[in-house]
Design a protein around this motif. Structure first.
Motif, PDB file in Angstrom:
ATOM      1  N   ARG A 122      -2.381   9.926  12.691  1.00 19.23           N
ATOM      2  CA  ARG A 122      -1.334   8.980  12.312  1.00 19.23           C
ATOM      3  C   ARG A 122      -1.942   7.702  11.764  1.00 19.23           C
ATOM      4  N   ILE A 123      -1.206   7.043  10.866  1.00 18.18           N
ATOM      5  CA  ILE A 123      -1.660   5.820  10.228  1.00 18.18           C
ATOM      6  C   ILE A 123      -1.415   4.639  11.157  1.00 18.18           C
ATOM      7  N   THR A 124      -2.411   3.754  11.293  1.00 22.79           N
ATOM      8  CA  THR A 124      -2.289   2.545  12.084  1.00 22.79           C
ATOM      9  C   THR A 124      -2.257   1.328  11.161  1.00 22.79           C
ATOM     10  N   LYS A 125      -1.931   0.164  11.732  1.00 20.82           N
ATOM     11  CA  LYS A 125      -1.930  -1.071  10.947  1.00 20.82           C
ATOM     12  C   LYS A 125      -3.312  -1.369  10.394  1.00 20.82           C
ATOM     13  N   GLU A 126      -4.342  -1.038  11.198  1.00 21.76           N
ATOM     14  CA  GLU A 126      -5.711  -1.283  10.743  1.00 21.76           C
ATOM     15  C   GLU A 126      -6.048  -0.421   9.532  1.00 21.76           C
TER      16      GLU A 126
ATOM     17  N   VAL B 137       0.840  -1.196   0.000  1.00 21.04           N
ATOM     18  CA  VAL B 137       0.000   0.000   0.000  1.00 21.04           C
ATOM     19  C   VAL B 137       0.873   1.243   0.000  1.00 21.04           C
ATOM     20  N   ASP B 138       0.486   2.231  -0.799  1.00 19.10           N
ATOM     21  CA  ASP B 138       1.172   3.523  -0.791  1.00 19.10           C
ATOM     22  C   ASP B 138       0.660   4.309   0.408  1.00 19.10           C
ATOM     23  N   PRO B 139       1.511   4.588   1.420  1.00 21.06           N
ATOM     24  CA  PRO B 139       1.018   5.261   2.626  1.00 21.06           C
ATOM     25  C   PRO B 139       0.452   6.653   2.364  1.00 21.06           C
ATOM     26  N   SER B 140       0.847   7.270   1.258  1.00 22.60           N
ATOM     27  CA  SER B 140       0.311   8.606   0.967  1.00 22.60           C
ATOM     28  C   SER B 140      -1.166   8.561   0.608  1.00 22.60           C
ATOM     29  N   THR B 141      -1.677   7.368   0.283  1.00 23.95           N
ATOM     30  CA  THR B 141      -3.091   7.243  -0.072  1.00 23.95           C
ATOM     31  C   THR B 141      -3.946   6.773   1.090  1.00 23.95           C
ATOM     32  N   VAL B 142      -3.327   6.551   2.264  1.00 26.45           N
ATOM     33  CA  VAL B 142      -4.050   6.022   3.419  1.00 26.45           C
ATOM     34  C   VAL B 142      -4.446   7.165   4.351  1.00 26.45           C
ATOM     35  N   THR B 143      -5.693   7.172   4.764  1.00 27.84           N
ATOM     36  CA  THR B 143      -6.185   8.158   5.731  1.00 27.84           C
ATOM     37  C   THR B 143      -5.994   7.606   7.130  1.00 27.84           C
ATOM     38  N   GLY B 144      -5.210   8.296   7.954  1.00 27.02           N
ATOM     39  CA  GLY B 144      -4.928   7.829   9.307  1.00 27.02           C
ATOM     40  C   GLY B 144      -6.066   8.105  10.270  1.00 27.02           C
ATOM     41  N   THR B 145      -6.372   7.120  11.112  1.00 29.55           N
ATOM     42  CA  THR B 145      -7.412   7.284  12.126  1.00 29.55           C
ATOM     43  C   THR B 145      -6.844   7.298  13.533  1.00 29.55           C
ATOM     44  N   GLY B 146      -5.510   7.212  13.648  1.00 26.68           N
ATOM     45  CA  GLY B 146      -4.885   7.226  14.958  1.00 26.68           C
ATOM     46  C   GLY B 146      -4.778   8.627  15.517  1.00 26.68           C
TER      47      GLY B 146
END
Length: 413
Positions: free
Chosen positions: A145-149, A132-141
């Motif tokens: 911050r981005i979590t494993k979930e 997964v490209d982390p720049s495309t992930v929306t963090g819920t922490g």
């Protein structure tokens, strides 16, 4: 003027921790008490707040380093917004020599919010595993911050493509380069994971562990939950789950079978007239086990509120050390991950742990008729030095009776 950032007091008997991740990079503006780093201890992650407002200075330690309580880990240049602009070029000059002795994986990417350098080790590993490209992930922490979930959810949501892993692979020079595309990655165990491994192995080496099983018909609890869940949430502000029923039923069974709630200290058996229930909660860096104090005195609503609070703060990394200590009995719900059956390992010095599993429809015989019912397997692992088989089975039967007839919980039967 630079202010030193020191490792805070971490709790009784804890003298050191591991730097889990940097939340601020040199040159970043920081606010007073804003978290700038995360420390991993034997039990929980602890955030280190900035002692002043200003600009993040130089990191004195690297991710993965062990630091003692009171040690200096970084500096913050005090000041407002204007000094932040003036100081921004300086860390770029001082950062280059500091990065040279670090691992190659830390020197390649820029320290942006979605780069591997800004992610925790567990999240970086999840990014590599899922491609997964982390720049495309929306963090819920915490603080977005981005979590494993988050990474796992993004991996499920994205459409399959032939080249999803190209970008993450290029960001991980630590993987072994091979011509056939086979790669390996070495990730240092977190302090929390090392402690879990040590304690679980100690439990196996010390206790005479045995597991006994039973199953429970969840029909009555599921009907009660379906009927009252909306009213329950409206009145108490928390969802009605199954754990509230099981914790309450367990406290009643523990009162009837006190040895299951006891512990061994030396050549003595310690019996507890209270039930401090440890509940396994999923956190970004692994399972943590906070304790519901005096659960025997709480209602189902009070138990659900406590567990919900633990779950939120475990995800945010704000659980406190004292909330992990103690506990006379543990409940672990592997069913939320789809587990059908398991043999959980006790959490010393406790003498027993209850494992819950997934609910699935199975044919059972009721009053001479084969019917389909929602069934769950229960597993009680216990220390046979203290608990006899009869007591273990009696405990599970008492728990089963309370769940299959929740009225028993109301009238303490």
């Amino acid at each position: 003027m630079a202010t030193e950032v020191l490792v805070p007091t971490l709790g009784e008997s804890i003298t050191e921790a591991t730097l889990g991740e940097w939340l601020k990079q040199p040159g970043d503006p920081v606010k007073l008490d804003e978290p700038i780093a995360s420390l991993e201890t034997d039990k929980v992650s602890v955030e280190v707040p900035s002692p002043v407002a200003g600009v993040m200075g130089q990191h004195a330690v690297k991710v993965g380093d062990t630091v003692a309580v009171g040690a200096m880990i970084a500096t913050v240049d005090a000041g407002g917004g204007a000094p932040a602009q003036a100081a921004a070029p300086q860390p770029a000059v001082t950062q280059a020599p500091a990065a040279s002795p670090a691992a190659p994986a830390q020197s390649a990417p820029a320290a942006t919010g979605d780069s591997p350098a800004a992610l925790s080790p567990s999240v970086r590993r999840a990014v590599l595993e899922h491609g997964v490209d982390p720049s495309t992930v929306t963090g819920t922490g915490r603080d977005g911050r981005i979590t494993k979930e988050d990474v796992a959810a993004a991996a499920q949501a994205k459409p399959p493509t032939p080249t999803p892993t190209a970008a993450p692979a290029s960001q991980a020079p630590s993987t072994a380069p091979t011509s056939g595309g086979r790669k390996e990655e070495r990730v240092k165990m977190t302090r929390l994971r090392q402690t879990i491994a040590k304690r679980l192995k100690e439990a196996q080496n010390t206790a005479a562990m045995l597991t006994t099983f039973n199953d429970v018909d969840m029909t009555a609890v599921m009907e009660a939950r379906s009927k009252y869940k909306d009213l329950f949430e409206k009145k108490h502000g928390v969802r009605l789950g199954f754990m509230g029923f099981f914790v309450k039923a367990a406290t009643m069974a523990l009162k009837d079978i006190p040895s299951v709630n006891a512990s061994i200290e030396g050549d003595e058996i310690v019996y507890h007239d209270y039930a401090d229930i440890s509940v396994a909660v999923s956190a970004p860096n692994g399972l943590v086990v906070p304790v519901i104090r005096d659960a025997q005195d709480l209602s189902v609503a009070g138990i659900e509120k406590t567990i919900g609070d633990f779950g939120r703060r475990a995800k945010d990394g704000t659980l406190k050390m004292d909330e992990m200590k103690g506990g006379t009995f543990t409940i672990s719900n592997g069913g939320v991950f789809g587990s059908l059956m398991s043999t959980p390992i006790i959490n010393p010095p406790q003498a027993a742990v209850l494992g819950l599993h997934r609910i699935e429809e199975r044919p059972v015989v009721v009053n001479g008729q084969v019917v389909v019912r929602p069934m769950m397997y229960l597993a009680l692992s216990y220390d046979h030095r203290l608990i006899d088989g009869r007591e273990a089975v009696t405990f599970l039967v008492a728990l089963k009776n309370a769940i299959e007839d929740p009225t028993r919980i109301l009238i303490d039967l």
